[in-house]
Design a protein around this motif. Structure first.
Motif, PDB file in Angstrom:
ATOM      1  N   UNK A 109      -2.566   6.052  -0.396  1.00 31.71           N
ATOM      2  CA  UNK A 109      -2.072   6.802  -1.554  1.00 31.71           C
ATOM      3  C   UNK A 109      -1.403   8.105  -1.126  1.00 31.71           C
ATOM      4  N   UNK A 110      -1.900   8.703  -0.059  1.00 31.26           N
ATOM      5  CA  UNK A 110      -1.353   9.992   0.370  1.00 31.26           C
ATOM      6  C   UNK A 110       0.035   9.871   0.992  1.00 31.26           C
ATOM      7  N   UNK A 111       0.442   8.656   1.319  1.00 32.54           N
ATOM      8  CA  UNK A 111       1.744   8.444   1.951  1.00 32.54           C
ATOM      9  C   UNK A 111       2.719   7.716   1.020  1.00 32.54           C
ATOM     10  N   UNK A 155      -5.388   2.139  -1.410  1.00 32.04           N
ATOM     11  CA  UNK A 155      -5.440   1.493  -2.723  1.00 32.04           C
ATOM     12  C   UNK A 155      -4.532   0.269  -2.713  1.00 32.04           C
ATOM     13  N   UNK A 156      -4.801  -0.648  -3.633  1.00 33.54           N
ATOM     14  CA  UNK A 156      -3.913  -1.789  -3.814  1.00 33.54           C
ATOM     15  C   UNK A 156      -2.866  -1.400  -4.850  1.00 33.54           C
ATOM     16  N   UNK A 157      -1.605  -1.638  -4.535  1.00 30.83           N
ATOM     17  CA  UNK A 157      -0.500  -1.270  -5.427  1.00 30.83           C
ATOM     18  C   UNK A 157       0.289  -2.530  -5.787  1.00 30.83           C
ATOM     19  N   UNK A 158       0.456  -2.764  -7.081  1.00 26.39           N
ATOM     20  CA  UNK A 158       1.234  -3.919  -7.554  1.00 26.39           C
ATOM     21  C   UNK A 158       2.245  -3.447  -8.592  1.00 26.39           C
ATOM     22  N   UNK A 159       3.539  -3.759  -8.439  1.00 26.97           N
ATOM     23  CA  UNK A 159       4.154  -4.374  -7.265  1.00 26.97           C
ATOM     24  C   UNK A 159       4.414  -3.320  -6.187  1.00 26.97           C
ATOM     25  N   UNK A 160       4.200  -3.715  -4.954  1.00 27.35           N
ATOM     26  CA  UNK A 160       4.305  -2.765  -3.844  1.00 27.35           C
ATOM     27  C   UNK A 160       5.711  -2.203  -3.685  1.00 27.35           C
ATOM     28  N   UNK A 161       6.726  -2.988  -4.067  1.00 22.53           N
ATOM     29  CA  UNK A 161       8.103  -2.519  -3.881  1.00 22.53           C
ATOM     30  C   UNK A 161       8.470  -1.370  -4.818  1.00 22.53           C
ATOM     31  N   UNK A 175       3.903  11.912  -5.240  1.00 19.34           N
ATOM     32  CA  UNK A 175       2.905  11.443  -4.282  1.00 19.34           C
ATOM     33  C   UNK A 175       1.726  10.842  -5.054  1.00 19.34           C
ATOM     34  N   UNK A 176       1.348   9.613  -4.706  1.00 19.73           N
ATOM     35  CA  UNK A 176       0.329   8.879  -5.466  1.00 19.73           C
ATOM     36  C   UNK A 176      -1.045   9.539  -5.368  1.00 19.73           C
ATOM     37  N   UNK A 177      -1.400  10.052  -4.213  1.00 17.18           N
ATOM     38  CA  UNK A 177      -2.709  10.717  -4.063  1.00 17.18           C
ATOM     39  C   UNK A 177      -2.782  11.971  -4.934  1.00 17.18           C
ATOM     40  N   UNK A 178      -1.741  12.770  -4.878  1.00 17.19           N
ATOM     41  CA  UNK A 178      -1.738  14.006  -5.678  1.00 17.19           C
ATOM     42  C   UNK A 178      -1.800  13.688  -7.162  1.00 17.19           C
TER      43      UNK A 178
END
Ligand code: FES
Length: 109
Positions: free
Chosen positions: A82-84, A53-59, A20-23
């Motif tokens: 980020x939490x999802x 947040x902006x995520x690159x690359x999103x895929x 999980x990105x937030x954690x």
């Protein structure tokens, strides 16, 4: 293992797939929230939108969850809650200005 670079803070960390990105951010001292949202957030329930947040690359993160689809139907760009978001590959993460982190300029780390 996927590498996640938090660009505002010039910090790269590794994590197991599907983390999980937030954690991950909070574990490494990355302040994902702007202003009062640091205190007034939903603690990862996908309700408030302030962990955006902006995520690159999103895929390279898992597919958008239901709460993200609702949140982002009008927002353009590679923004994710980020939490999802589950990390699936190497990504760069940028926090932008504004309560929700969807502003034009990156915050200073
Ligand atoms: S922490 Fe509230 S939506 Fe992610």
């Amino acid at each position: 293992m996927p590498k996640v670079t938090f660009k505002n803070w010039n910090k790269t960390v590794e994590c197991p797939p599907d983390t999980n990105l937030r954690k991950l951010a909070l574990q490494h001292g990355i302040p994902l929230y702007n202003g009062v949202s640091g205190v007034l957030n939903c603690r990862g329930l996908g309700l408030c939108g302030t962990c955006c947040v902006e995520v690159i690359p999103e895929e390279k993160v898992g597919p958008k969850q239901y709460m993200e689809v609702l949140r982002f139907f009008q927002i353009k760009g590679n923004f994710r809650l980020a939490c999802q978001a589950e990390v699936r590959g190497d990504i760069e993460v940028t926090k932008r200005e504004g309560l929700y982190g969807t502003g034009k300029e990156p915050v200073k780390g």
